[in-house]
Design an enzyme around this catalytic site. Structure first.
Site, PDB file in Angstrom:
ATOM      1  N   ARG A 182     -51.370 -58.943-107.793  1.00  0.00           N
ATOM      2  CA  ARG A 182     -51.210 -60.396-107.669  1.00  0.00           C
ATOM      3  C   ARG A 182     -52.202 -61.102-108.589  1.00  0.00           C
ATOM      4  NH1 ARG A 182     -50.760 -61.083-101.036  1.00  0.00           N
ATOM      5  NH2 ARG A 182     -49.181 -59.457-100.748  1.00  0.00           N
ATOM      6  N   ARG A 233     -59.949 -61.019-102.425  1.00  0.00           N
ATOM      7  CA  ARG A 233     -58.795 -61.388-103.256  1.00  0.00           C
ATOM      8  C   ARG A 233     -58.914 -60.709-104.613  1.00  0.00           C
ATOM      9  NH1 ARG A 233     -55.406 -64.979-101.154  1.00  0.00           N
ATOM     10  NH2 ARG A 233     -56.141 -66.448 -99.571  1.00  0.00           N
ATOM     11  N   GLU A 253     -58.305 -63.753 -92.635  1.00  0.00           N
ATOM     12  CA  GLU A 253     -56.974 -63.142 -92.535  1.00  0.00           C
ATOM     13  C   GLU A 253     -56.960 -61.736 -93.122  1.00  0.00           C
ATOM     14  OE1 GLU A 253     -53.458 -61.767 -94.317  1.00  0.00           O
ATOM     15  OE2 GLU A 253     -54.306 -63.382 -95.525  1.00  0.00           O
ATOM     16  N   SER A 309     -50.633 -60.685 -92.185  1.00  0.00           N
ATOM     17  CA  SER A 309     -49.641 -61.687 -91.810  1.00  0.00           C
ATOM     18  C   SER A 309     -48.378 -60.938 -91.399  1.00  0.00           C
ATOM     19  CB  SER A 309     -49.320 -62.626 -92.980  1.00  0.00           C
ATOM     20  OG  SER A 309     -50.380 -63.512 -93.224  1.00  0.00           O
ATOM     21  N   ARG A 325     -59.417 -55.045 -97.655  1.00  0.00           N
ATOM     22  CA  ARG A 325     -59.974 -55.984 -96.675  1.00  0.00           C
ATOM     23  C   ARG A 325     -60.453 -55.261 -95.420  1.00  0.00           C
ATOM     24  NH1 ARG A 325     -56.791 -61.805 -96.842  1.00  0.00           N
ATOM     25  NH2 ARG A 325     -56.760 -62.008 -99.109  1.00  0.00           N
TER      26      ARG A 325
END
Length: 430
Positions: free
Chosen positions: A263, A278, A350, A353, A391
């Site tokens: 990403r 990220r 987070e 999800s 993460r």
């Protein structure tokens, strides 16, 4: 992707629901395009019928020795008119498709109002965040001090937002992925897949990454062949069944895969760009289900539990929140975020999800089953992170750190690692 007729029939209700996520639906534009498309189809059908009739008259008149010149001229006129209308039909259908592809999914009314994480509703907290008798370090400092993470050399190789793990760090990443896959396949009933990491534009469009999020994707190609690096295994897993009718007896389908994800993270800045939170490339175990739409709500709750099981197995403190309508992803109807405790930031962040997409993705990718009447109908698709390796590693290092700089890992990882402690100098210790 939506059915234009369904949106038009919903009318004000569709406008209301989309407005909850900040999208303004122009019903008049949609109705105009749909009307023009339908008129083009009717006109083309009428002209084809007349063309067929004229062709028949030409044959009959010729057999009778009559003059067919005017009939042949009319036949040519009809062909030209049909070509013109068909070209216009293609144009309006492309405009209608582009519009429908740009309209996000209708948020579930169960999603709270709001447009940011501030409006999320906390559902539950699990575990107690650790209280340290010292100032906790962040995972970057811990990883670099022990030598199990190397961000400087990763930057030398690829630029910012990449990481190199080594020794116990690399072993820990492998152990986490294997633990997650074992949980999902042995306990939760998912079938593991190994899938391509490069996919076509059609595949990306099927799950909703395109056309809206093209700037956030890495793209490559050879000659005239265009391919995209997957941002998540959701993309290939869901599209495995694109343009297929899944026998009802095979539902629900539960799929999982461990893949790298790529990403650009356009727009990310600040604390999120430091370390593993990220990155441009990261590993993740994804879970995907395809079910009868009537079972989608219950499946969403079940899948949240599957993602939670990974954190429970590691003994990490976390919470579950329900996202606001305006903060829900483009393709999702309803999303739960699972947020893990990050001591250095003194907050939950987070880590997973889990979303119900309803039939939105299935319509785009043409994934169907058969109802009790035997007629094809769209399935519902759901997916979630179960879990991202980077993460999770960051949370583990921070929640499991000791005052002397060592890391004491959970017992559940010992069978996969062969050690439980990483010393302050990075040495694995039993």
């Amino acid at each position: 992707m939506h059915d234009a007729r369904a949106l038009i029939e919903m009318g004000a209700e569709a406008v209301r629901r989309l407005a909850r996520r900040g999208y303004s639906l122009d019903l008049s534009e949609l109705e105009s395009l749909q009307s023009r498309r339908n008129q083009s189809i009717r006109s083309a059908d009428e002209l084809r019928a007349e063309s067929k009739r004229v062709a028949s008259e030409v044959q009959q008149t010729a057999k009778q020795g009559g003059d067919i010149s005017k009939l042949k001229e009319r036949a040519r006129e009809l062909k030209d008119q049909i070509r013109e209308i068909e070209a216009g039909q293609v144009e309006v259908e492309e405009q209608l498709r582009d519009l429908l592809l740009s309209i996000p999914n209708l948020p579930d009314d169960a999603a709270p109002d709001g447009d940011s994480e501030e409006f999320a509703i906390e559902i539950r907290r699990v575990g107690t965040p650790p209280a340290f008798p010292f100032e906790p370090k962040d995972h970057v400092d811990l990883g670099e001090a022990t030598g199990i993470l190397d961000f400087a050399r990763a930057t030398k190789l690829s630029g910012p937002r990449f990481a190199v793990s080594r020794g116990a760090g690399a072993a820990l990443e492998r152990a986490l992925a294997t633990l997650f896959l074992d949980l999902h396949t042995r306990r939760h009933g998912y079938v593991e897949h190994a899938v391509p990491y490069l996919v076509t534009r059609k595949t990306m469009t099927g799950t909703g990454q395109l056309p809206k999020f093209e700037e956030d994707l890495f793209k490559t190609g050879v000659a005239d062949r265009e391919l995209f690096l997957i941002p998540t295994a959701e993309v290939p897993l869901t599209n495995l069944y694109a343009d297929e009718i899944i026998p009802a007896a095979e539902l629900p389908l539960a799929l999982t895969a461990h893949t790298p994800c790529f990403r650009s993270e356009a727009g990310s800045y600040g604390r999120d760009t430091r370390g593993l939170i990220r990155q441009h490339q990261f590993a993740k175990v994804e879970i995907v289900q395809m079910v009868d739409p009537a079972d989608a709500d219950a499946t969403l709750e079940t899948m949240v539990g599957h993602a939670e099981a990974c954190l429970k197995e590691l003994g990490l403190a976390y919470r579950v929140v329900k996202l606001a309508a305006g903060d829900t992803g483009f393709s999702a109807q309803l999303t739960y975020d699972i947020e893990v405790w990050i001591p250095s930031q003194n907050t939950y962040r987070e880590i997973s999800s889990v979303s119900n997409f309803g039939t939105f993705q299935a319509r785009r990718a043409n994934i169907r089953t058969r109802g009790e009447d035997g007629k094809p109908k769209l399935v519902a698709t759901l997916n979630g992170s179960g879990l991202p390796v980077g993460r999770t590693l960051a949370a583990l290092l921070e929640q499991c750190q000791q005052q002397d700089g060592s890391i004491v890992l959970p017992e559940s990882l010992v069978p996969y690692l062969g050690f439980r402690r990483i010393s302050a100098d990075g040495t694995p210790e039993a």
